[in-house]
Design a protein around this motif. Sequence first.
Motif, PDB file in Angstrom:
ATOM      1  N   MET A   1      17.664 -15.231  10.990  1.00 47.42           N
ATOM      2  CA  MET A   1      18.103 -14.225  11.914  1.00 47.42           C
ATOM      3  C   MET A   1      19.634 -14.080  11.928  1.00 47.42           C
ATOM      4  SD  MET A   1      15.713 -12.577  13.281  1.00 47.42           S
ATOM      5  CE  MET A   1      16.722 -11.522  14.469  1.00 47.42           C
ATOM      6  N   GLU A   2      20.252 -15.223  11.515  1.00 50.94           N
ATOM      7  CA  GLU A   2      21.748 -15.245  11.347  1.00 50.94           C
ATOM      8  C   GLU A   2      22.050 -14.083  10.362  1.00 50.94           C
ATOM      9  OE1 GLU A   2      23.427 -18.898  10.381  1.00 50.94           O
ATOM     10  OE2 GLU A   2      22.289 -19.926  11.806  1.00 50.94           O
ATOM     11  N   SER A   3      21.440 -14.288   9.070  1.00 50.23           N
ATOM     12  CA  SER A   3      21.569 -13.079   8.012  1.00 50.23           C
ATOM     13  C   SER A   3      21.570 -11.835   8.617  1.00 50.23           C
ATOM     14  CB  SER A   3      20.980 -13.538   6.907  1.00 50.23           C
ATOM     15  OG  SER A   3      21.069 -15.094   6.517  1.00 50.23           O
TER      16      SER A   3
ATOM     17  N   ILE B   1      13.344 -18.330  20.836  1.00 50.90           N
ATOM     18  CA  ILE B   1      14.029 -19.420  19.884  1.00 50.90           C
ATOM     19  C   ILE B   1      13.967 -18.944  18.532  1.00 50.90           C
ATOM     20  CG2 ILE B   1      12.875 -21.699  19.196  1.00 50.90           C
ATOM     21  CD1 ILE B   1      11.776 -22.146  21.986  1.00 50.90           C
ATOM     22  N   SER B   2      13.098 -17.879  18.162  1.00 56.28           N
ATOM     23  CA  SER B   2      13.153 -17.384  16.763  1.00 56.28           C
ATOM     24  C   SER B   2      14.539 -16.661  16.662  1.00 56.28           C
ATOM     25  CB  SER B   2      12.077 -16.268  16.444  1.00 56.28           C
ATOM     26  OG  SER B   2      10.957 -16.795  16.893  1.00 56.28           O
ATOM     27  N   ARG B   3      14.911 -16.160  17.692  1.00 59.06           N
ATOM     28  CA  ARG B   3      16.366 -15.440  17.618  1.00 59.06           C
ATOM     29  C   ARG B   3      17.439 -16.278  17.010  1.00 59.06           C
ATOM     30  NH1 ARG B   3      21.174 -15.222  18.614  1.00 59.06           N
ATOM     31  NH2 ARG B   3      22.376 -14.426  19.937  1.00 59.06           N
ATOM     32  N   PHE B   4      17.407 -17.519  17.012  1.00 62.18           N
ATOM     33  CA  PHE B   4      18.374 -18.714  16.803  1.00 62.18           C
ATOM     34  C   PHE B   4      17.969 -19.302  15.298  1.00 62.18           C
ATOM     35  CE2 PHE B   4      19.223 -18.250  21.228  1.00 62.18           C
ATOM     36  CZ  PHE B   4      20.342 -18.120  21.046  1.00 62.18           C
ATOM     37  N   SER B   5      16.848 -18.700  14.678  1.00 56.54           N
ATOM     38  CA  SER B   5      16.570 -19.072  13.321  1.00 56.54           C
ATOM     39  C   SER B   5      17.646 -18.696  12.401  1.00 56.54           C
ATOM     40  CB  SER B   5      15.155 -18.938  13.028  1.00 56.54           C
ATOM     41  OG  SER B   5      15.085 -17.531  13.036  1.00 56.54           O
TER      42      SER B   5
ATOM     43  N   LEU C   1       0.812  -1.263   0.039  1.00 55.29           N
ATOM     44  CA  LEU C   1       0.061  -0.037   0.046  1.00 55.29           C
ATOM     45  C   LEU C   1       0.876   1.319   0.198  1.00 55.29           C
ATOM     46  CD1 LEU C   1      -3.126  -0.036   0.087  1.00 55.29           C
ATOM     47  CD2 LEU C   1      -2.914   0.584   2.606  1.00 55.29           C
ATOM     48  N   ALA C   2       2.007   1.097   0.607  1.00 53.45           N
ATOM     49  CA  ALA C   2       2.902   2.372   0.663  1.00 53.45           C
ATOM     50  C   ALA C   2       3.745   2.470  -0.683  1.00 53.45           C
ATOM     51  CB  ALA C   2       3.822   2.399   1.810  1.00 53.45           C
ATOM     52  N   GLY C   3       3.595   1.442  -1.747  1.00 47.54           N
ATOM     53  CA  GLY C   3       4.189   1.641  -3.021  1.00 47.54           C
ATOM     54  C   GLY C   3       5.605   0.697  -2.756  1.00 47.54           C
ATOM     55  N   GLY C   4       5.738   0.026  -1.983  1.00 49.93           N
ATOM     56  CA  GLY C   4       6.993  -1.082  -2.290  1.00 49.93           C
ATOM     57  C   GLY C   4       6.397  -2.381  -2.948  1.00 49.93           C
ATOM     58  N   GLU C   5       7.597  -3.172  -2.939  1.00 43.11           N
ATOM     59  CA  GLU C   5       7.511  -4.409  -3.435  1.00 43.11           C
ATOM     60  C   GLU C   5       7.531  -5.427  -2.091  1.00 43.11           C
ATOM     61  OE1 GLU C   5       9.339  -7.900  -6.281  1.00 43.11           O
ATOM     62  OE2 GLU C   5       9.989  -5.581  -6.527  1.00 43.11           O
ATOM     63  N   PRO C   6       6.591  -6.001  -1.805  1.00 39.29           N
ATOM     64  CA  PRO C   6       6.713  -6.811  -0.564  1.00 39.29           C
ATOM     65  C   PRO C   6       7.244  -8.308  -0.830  1.00 39.29           C
ATOM     66  CG  PRO C   6       4.529  -6.847  -1.234  1.00 39.29           C
ATOM     67  CD  PRO C   6       5.349  -5.856  -1.992  1.00 39.29           C
ATOM     68  N   VAL C   7       7.978  -8.788  -0.190  1.00 39.70           N
ATOM     69  CA  VAL C   7       9.070 -10.094  -0.355  1.00 39.70           C
ATOM     70  C   VAL C   7       8.664 -10.852   0.835  1.00 39.70           C
ATOM     71  CG1 VAL C   7      11.104 -11.226  -1.044  1.00 39.70           C
ATOM     72  CG2 VAL C   7      10.372  -8.956  -2.023  1.00 39.70           C
ATOM     73  N   SER C   8       8.143 -12.025   0.594  1.00 42.53           N
ATOM     74  CA  SER C   8       7.989 -12.921   1.808  1.00 42.53           C
ATOM     75  C   SER C   8       9.468 -13.705   2.034  1.00 42.53           C
ATOM     76  CB  SER C   8       6.874 -14.051   1.588  1.00 42.53           C
ATOM     77  OG  SER C   8       6.020 -13.560   2.063  1.00 42.53           O
ATOM     78  N   LEU C   9       9.912 -13.367   3.160  1.00 38.14           N
ATOM     79  CA  LEU C   9      11.163 -14.354   3.820  1.00 38.14           C
ATOM     80  C   LEU C   9      10.583 -15.421   4.700  1.00 38.14           C
ATOM     81  CD1 LEU C   9      13.528 -11.348   4.325  1.00 38.14           C
ATOM     82  CD2 LEU C   9      13.284 -12.521   2.149  1.00 38.14           C
ATOM     83  N   PHE C  10      11.365 -16.613   4.682  1.00 32.05           N
ATOM     84  CA  PHE C  10      10.998 -17.799   5.404  1.00 32.05           C
ATOM     85  C   PHE C  10      12.262 -17.726   6.367  1.00 32.05           C
ATOM     86  CE2 PHE C  10      10.345 -22.353   6.055  1.00 32.05           C
ATOM     87  CZ  PHE C  10       9.156 -22.286   6.809  1.00 32.05           C
ATOM     88  N   HIS C  11      11.620 -18.231   7.855  1.00 29.89           N
ATOM     89  CA  HIS C  11      12.658 -18.215   8.838  1.00 29.89           C
ATOM     90  C   HIS C  11      13.766 -19.387   8.795  1.00 29.89           C
ATOM     91  CE1 HIS C  11      11.289 -22.233  10.597  1.00 29.89           C
ATOM     92  NE2 HIS C  11      10.126 -21.742   9.958  1.00 29.89           N
ATOM     93  N   GLY C  12      13.330 -20.644   7.879  1.00 26.96           N
ATOM     94  CA  GLY C  12      14.195 -21.656   7.734  1.00 26.96           C
ATOM     95  C   GLY C  12      15.351 -21.332   7.014  1.00 26.96           C
ATOM     96  N   SER C  13      15.225 -20.477   6.128  1.00 24.89           N
ATOM     97  CA  SER C  13      16.541 -20.021   5.229  1.00 24.89           C
ATOM     98  C   SER C  13      17.401 -18.789   5.462  1.00 24.89           C
ATOM     99  CB  SER C  13      15.831 -19.796   3.766  1.00 24.89           C
ATOM    100  OG  SER C  13      16.392 -19.108   2.785  1.00 24.89           O
ATOM    101  N   THR C  14      18.552 -18.783   5.102  1.00 23.10           N
ATOM    102  CA  THR C  14      19.502 -17.643   5.280  1.00 23.10           C
ATOM    103  C   THR C  14      19.183 -16.686   4.172  1.00 23.10           C
ATOM    104  OG1 THR C  14      21.225 -18.771   4.335  1.00 23.10           O
ATOM    105  CG2 THR C  14      21.187 -19.050   6.848  1.00 23.10           C
ATOM    106  N   ASP C  15      18.448 -16.775   3.074  1.00 22.65           N
ATOM    107  CA  ASP C  15      18.365 -16.015   1.889  1.00 22.65           C
ATOM    108  C   ASP C  15      17.510 -14.792   2.301  1.00 22.65           C
ATOM    109  OD1 ASP C  15      18.315 -15.073  -0.424  1.00 22.65           O
ATOM    110  OD2 ASP C  15      17.090 -16.750  -1.302  1.00 22.65           O
TER     111      ASP C  15
END
Lengths: 223, 81
Positions: A68-70, A61-65, A23-37
């Motif tokens: 989060m490393e990336s 626990i999420s902090r160590f996904s 809505l703000a005019g950006g391109e939203p991108v879904s990221l997944f916790h299990g990937s470093t990408d």
Amino acid sequence: MRIGVVTFPGSLDDHSALRAIELAGGEPVSLFHGSTDLKEVQAVVLPGGFSYGDYLRCGAISRFSPIMESIIIAAEHGFPVLGICNGFQILCESHLLPGALTRNSDLHFICDDQKVAVENIKTPWTAGYTQGQEIVIPIKNGEGSFQCSDETLAELEAESRVVLRYVGKNPNGSRNSIAGISNKQGNVVGVMPHPEQAIEELTGPGDEGLIFFSSILKEMVGR
Amino acid sequence: MATIVVEVMLKPEILDPQGQAVASALPRLGFTFAQSVRQGKRFEITVAGDPTPAQLAEVEKAAETLLSNPVIETFVVKVEK
């Protein structure tokens, strides 16, 4: 302008955040916790919810996904990160932000429209507000009481790193009525209330939250 | 087999509304002994044989990084047989 939103197991507001970016005019991108990408996004939002069921401590626990490393490495080099609610808790557990969020002082889960003052407009997420601007955005959490040591509190205040402060009655026992803070550089911001839930009149208390997302888009173009 | 116990408590200066709620519920049941109550967490970790100093050092590290949040909590590690 690609802005990522991380989905953790138990995230709730990831789709609201994606929608706010769009809505703000950006391109939203879904990221997944299990990937470093990080999929070449230029900023990232850690959304609200109850990642890992809030087991152990909220965000612990999420902090160590893997993602989060990336994010931690990137954030230390100036990459913009916004943590909302559970996202704020994850940023504190990651030590990207100081302090911790603990149980609300009255033990209630609070779900309400909340007036807050924007006290720091030097972050890329709040640059579109005016200094001291009062906005109404929803608050919805059980563990939103911001706690930290006296030294940290003094440092946050002295360095003007309080981004949002509750106006009126302190809803949850947060120290100095703090609702949101930034790191020293200002690229990492954590807020307890939900700007992504106040992006249009139809579905929220107003549209004053949208400026978080239009701000980051404008700031990234300027770089 | 032994059990390594990690007990985690909120630091004294951190508000503990859960403990306060328990403290105020006790007198309602006729228990009048409590001046205050603090609530914490207990982890029971089972290991094969007697824990070695190296294992205990690892548990200390785990307690510091995952089981507790040093910003708001303290912990103690002990061994129970």
